[in-house]
Scaffold this active site. Structure first.
Site, PDB file in Angstrom:
ATOM      1  N   CYS A  17     -35.173   0.576   1.368  1.00 12.65           N
ATOM      2  CA  CYS A  17     -35.910   0.361   2.630  1.00 12.65           C
ATOM      3  C   CYS A  17     -34.911   0.243   3.778  1.00 12.65           C
ATOM      4  O   CYS A  17     -35.115   0.806   4.860  1.00 12.65           O
ATOM      5  CB  CYS A  17     -36.746  -0.919   2.560  1.00 12.65           C
ATOM      6  SG  CYS A  17     -38.135  -0.864   1.433  1.00 12.65           S
ATOM      7  N   ASP A 456       0.068 -22.208  13.932  1.00  8.84           N
ATOM      8  CA  ASP A 456       0.649 -22.710  15.174  1.00  8.84           C
ATOM      9  C   ASP A 456       1.029 -24.168  14.919  1.00  8.84           C
ATOM     10  O   ASP A 456       0.498 -24.796  14.003  1.00  8.84           O
ATOM     11  CB  ASP A 456      -0.397 -22.587  16.290  1.00  8.84           C
ATOM     12  CG  ASP A 456       0.077 -23.191  17.589  1.00  8.84           C
ATOM     13  OD1 ASP A 456       1.230 -22.928  17.960  1.00  8.84           O
ATOM     14  OD2 ASP A 456      -0.693 -23.938  18.214  1.00  8.84           O
ATOM     15  N   ASP A 657      -2.665 -18.435  21.424  1.00  4.41           N
ATOM     16  CA  ASP A 657      -2.793 -17.921  20.058  1.00  4.41           C
ATOM     17  C   ASP A 657      -3.775 -16.745  19.965  1.00  4.41           C
ATOM     18  O   ASP A 657      -3.811 -16.050  18.945  1.00  4.41           O
ATOM     19  CB  ASP A 657      -3.281 -19.026  19.109  1.00  4.41           C
ATOM     20  CG  ASP A 657      -2.315 -20.191  19.029  1.00  4.41           C
ATOM     21  OD1 ASP A 657      -1.103 -19.926  18.955  1.00  4.41           O
ATOM     22  OD2 ASP A 657      -2.767 -21.349  19.050  1.00  4.41           O
TER      23      ASP A 657
END
Length: 765
Positions: A17, A456, A657
């Site tokens: 479907c 970080d 970042d």
């Protein structure tokens, strides 16, 4: 510019479907991309709003038996595309599902006794052929002979209506799905049986009229309907993560309008509204406190169980709980803008997205149904051509019909279609409950292959704010007295280090003392008189100017590790030295150890100086350190690792970042970080807890294992079931699979796949 929109779709019954809907939408030139998810029953479609409307798209699939649910335009959460459903909308959706489930249950319960009766009759016939039971008496046989067509007619044209419509749409539009297979198979069995019953006297000379297939029609339709009922009921359980998140949401808000407190639905709260929060109430929208103060339980966002003090000017977040005092805040983010709404949206989008591994299943499903139809007709033809020669026409036709119906029934690709989305739904939901927000299924799939994690420093390995981490007391006074003097002096300073000292003093319940003649000594420190004694607090320059000797060796050791000294002294001697630093998160060391156990290399990228970075990396156990880097350097390092063949996950929390997060195979943002980082990353760790990286990787591995198990069993089941149903083993072992058992096996396969996915909920990550 083309926009991405998400809509619910009604009427889907299987993976094919989803393929039909995708192909139908793609034929429209205004549609750029489309992704239909059978598991969530949603479509994500990218199209030009200038060329086509949602209503136009709905009309494309309506003739095929599907409905596009278009939400009303509004500012409320969930009322526009790509926003999560409101609690009311989700409840409405659940009510509709439960109503649909109730109808299915009623129909199945009505059909089950008829199916049991049919099985009983079929079993009696089989056992009587082997002389295990006596044949039915003539009166009973005649009664059953006339009753079975009546039962079969009811079952096929009432319970089996969706399958007949599938056959009709196949004839009219050439679109085949699971319903088509069931519709053709059961209708052929019924029509053959009806002709044998109605024209018994005319056909007895050519074929065996003693065997009819009413029982096949009755039992197959009933079993498949039972399977669909169990499947639908199971699928309801996979979406409970969204419901749990929505339960965090307040239903109403108490707002000030013309100086009067009025309770309104949260959908009616607008920017700038003054919202009154009483003790014990949930915060309805995001905002800033304008009057009063209180302690807020923010465990939903931070994971910390201790309520946080909120005063004028501080922010409050929707879904958090006010514990003790009444306050007023100004609404700054409402509806789909709130943090809770974005969390819900991320979970919904992830549950509705497709993992790359699903492409294989989708590709197979797209050709599977037409191939099965061709194979079923070829099998019937083979039985009639070759079987007639060895068995006679009557028996060959009987066996051919059994194989034809059996193939169409057992080959339904439901299990194949459910294999990936159900596992993704459960995996993403489980992650959300653990505070791991996964943006899409592709991220979840990629994560289990990661061999390198880059972190970080600030806000990821460390807490991201200065703390008093060491106190060296050189006086005869108690530590609490030293802290009391130092904090009382620093209270009059605005330096960031002063806040670290005051927070430490507050945590130790240190008493505040009165300070006279306070003086700020620029670039060096502060001075003040407490209880008649003159005190100084500041950096080594201040103490050198005073001509006092101090412990330079300790200061050198600690500053090399990134700690900042604050020296407390009188005019004649140093009383104490405290060191302030961005403290390492307690969970960081264990997280790195666990990543190492997985064979994952951990690197740290930071803009901080190399000496500080090396000291922190050594304490935490990080493998590589690259310090004093700019955002573009972080990005370049990620690219270098990728070019060396590594699969990289990058964890960070700042705007700096964001480029590296976007470049990494998997970007992981700390939930305590900036909006840019969270938006760029594929995964957000709600509590800013680095240890959840380990949990996220484990979750990915468990989910992928579940998907592979599901796909294996779906393929294995079809690879064994179809040849068995076709009668390929009949010449060697005399095996021929009854369509009744094919229907039972097909229903069981779908339920087992959903059940295996739900089993992921019990797994510990």
């Amino acid at each position: 510019m083309n926009q991405i929109h998400t809509y619910k779709i009604k009427g889907m019954h299987c993976a094919s479907c989803a393929t039909i809907i995708e192909r139908t939408f793609k034929k429209n030139e205004a549609v750029e991309a489309v992704e239909v998810n059978y598991g969530t029953e949603k479509v994500r479609v990218t199209y030009s709003e200038a060329k086509v409307t949602p209503e136009d798209l709905g009309k494309l699939i309506e003739p095929l038996g599907y409905s596009l649910i278009i939400p009303p335009a509004s500012g409320a959460i969930g009322a526009i595309d790509n926003t999560p459903g409101t609690d009311g909308e989700v409840n409405q959706d659940k009510k509709e599902k439960l109503a649909e489930l109730s109808v299915m249950k009623t129909q199945v319960l009505a059909a089950m006794p008829l199916a049991v009766f049919s099985i009983f009759v079929m079993g009696w016939d089989i056992l009587s052929e082997f002389n295990i039971l006596a044949p039915m008496s003539e009166n009973v046989g005649t009664f059953v002979h006339h009753l079975m067509p009546v039962i079969a007619t009811y079952i096929l044209f009432v319970l089996g209506k969706p399958y007949l419509l599938g056959f009709y749409r196949f004839l009219r539009y050439g679109k085949a799905n699971m319903d088509t297979l069931i519709g053709i198979g059961t209708l052929v069995a019924f029509v053959y049986s009806f002709l044998v019953t109605a024209l018994e006297n005319y056909l007895s000379a050519y074929i065996d009229v003693t065997h009819s297939y009413y029982d096949v029609t009755i039992v197959v339709v009933t079993f498949i309907s039972l399977g669909k009922y169990l499947e639908t009921r199971s699928k309801l359980k996979t979406g409970d993560a969204i419901e749990a998140l929505l339960n965090l949401q307040a239903k109403t808000a108490l707002v000030l309008r013309n100086g009067i407190e009025i309770e309104v639905p949260i959908s009616e709260v607008v920017h700038g509204d003054s919202v009154v929060i009483k003790p014990g109430a949930k915060i309805p929208v995001d905002g800033t406190i304008s009057e009063g103060a209180s302690f807020i339980d923010e465990s939903m966002v931070t994971g910390e169980p201790i309520p946080v003090e909120k005063t004028v000017g501080t922010t409050v977040v929707a879904g958090t709980l006010n514990t003790n005092s009444t306050f007023t805040f100004t609404a700054t983010k409402v509806g789909s803008e709130t943090l809770l709404a974005s969390i819900i949206r991320m979970v919904e989008d992830a549950q509705g997205s497709k993992a790359p591994i699903q492409a294989l299943a989708d590709k197979i499903s797209s050709v599977f149904v037409p191939a099965v139809l061709v194979f079923a007709f070829l099998t019937l033809g083979t039985w009639l051509l070759i079987g007639t020669e060895y068995l006679g026409f009557a028996k060959a036709l009987s066996y051919g019909l059994t194989s034809f119906v059996g193939i169409l029934v057992i080959a339904c690709p439901c299990a194949l279609g459910l294999a990936t989305p159900t596992a993704i739904i459960v995996g993403v939901g489980k992650g959300a409950k653990e505070g791991i927000l996964i943006k899409d299924a592709a991220t979840l799939e990629k994560l289990h292959k990661v061999d390198t994690v880059i972190v970080d420093k600030t806000g990821t390995i460390t807490k991201g704010k200065p703390e008093l981490v060491l106190l060296n007391n050189y006086s005869e006074q108690a530590d609490i007295e030293i802290i009391s003097i130092l904090a009382s002096l620093e209270r009059k300073s605005e330096h960031p280090i002063a806040h670290a000292v005051m927070e430490y003093a507050a945590a130790k319940n240190s008493p505040e003392v009165s300070v006279q003649e306070f003086e700020l000594i620029a670039g060096k420190g502060i001075r003040g008189i407490i209880a008649g004694t003159e005190y100084y607090a500041g950096n080594p320059k201040l103490i050198i100017d005073l001509g006092i000797s101090f412990d330079k060796k300790t200061i050198l050791e600690q500053t090399s590790q990134g700690k900042t000294p604050v020296i407390l002294a009188t005019k004649s001697s140093v009383l104490a030295i405290v060191f302030v630093a961005d403290a390492i998160k307690p969970e960081a060391i264990l997280a790195v150890q666990n990543l190492h156990k997985m064979g994952i290399m951990v690197a740290m990228l930071t803009g901080d100086n190399a000496q500080t970075a090396e000291a922190i990396a050594k304490e935490v156990g990080i493998d590589r350190v690259i310090a004093e880097v700019l955002p573009q350097d972080k990005l370049a390092y990620v690219k270098k690792l990728q070019s060396d063949g590594h699969i990289v996950a990058m964890a960070g929390d700042g705007v700096n970042d964001a480029p590296a997060l976007a470049q990494a195979n998997v970007g992981i943002a700390m939930g305590t970080g900036t909006d840019v980082a969270i938006e760029t990353a594929g995964i957000t760790l709600l509590h800013g807890d680095i240890s959840k990286i380990v949990k996220a990787i484990n979750l990915s591995k468990i989910t992928m294992r579940g998907i592979k198990q599901n796909l294996f069993w779906a393929f294995f089941y079809n690879s064994i079931g179809i040849p068995l149903a076709a009668g390929m083993f009949f010449p060697f072992f005399g095996w021929l699979l009854s369509p009744v058992f094919a229907g039972l096996a097909m229903a069981f396969s779908s339920v087992s796949v959903v059940g295996n996915s739900l089993r992921l909920k019990t797994k510990k990550i």
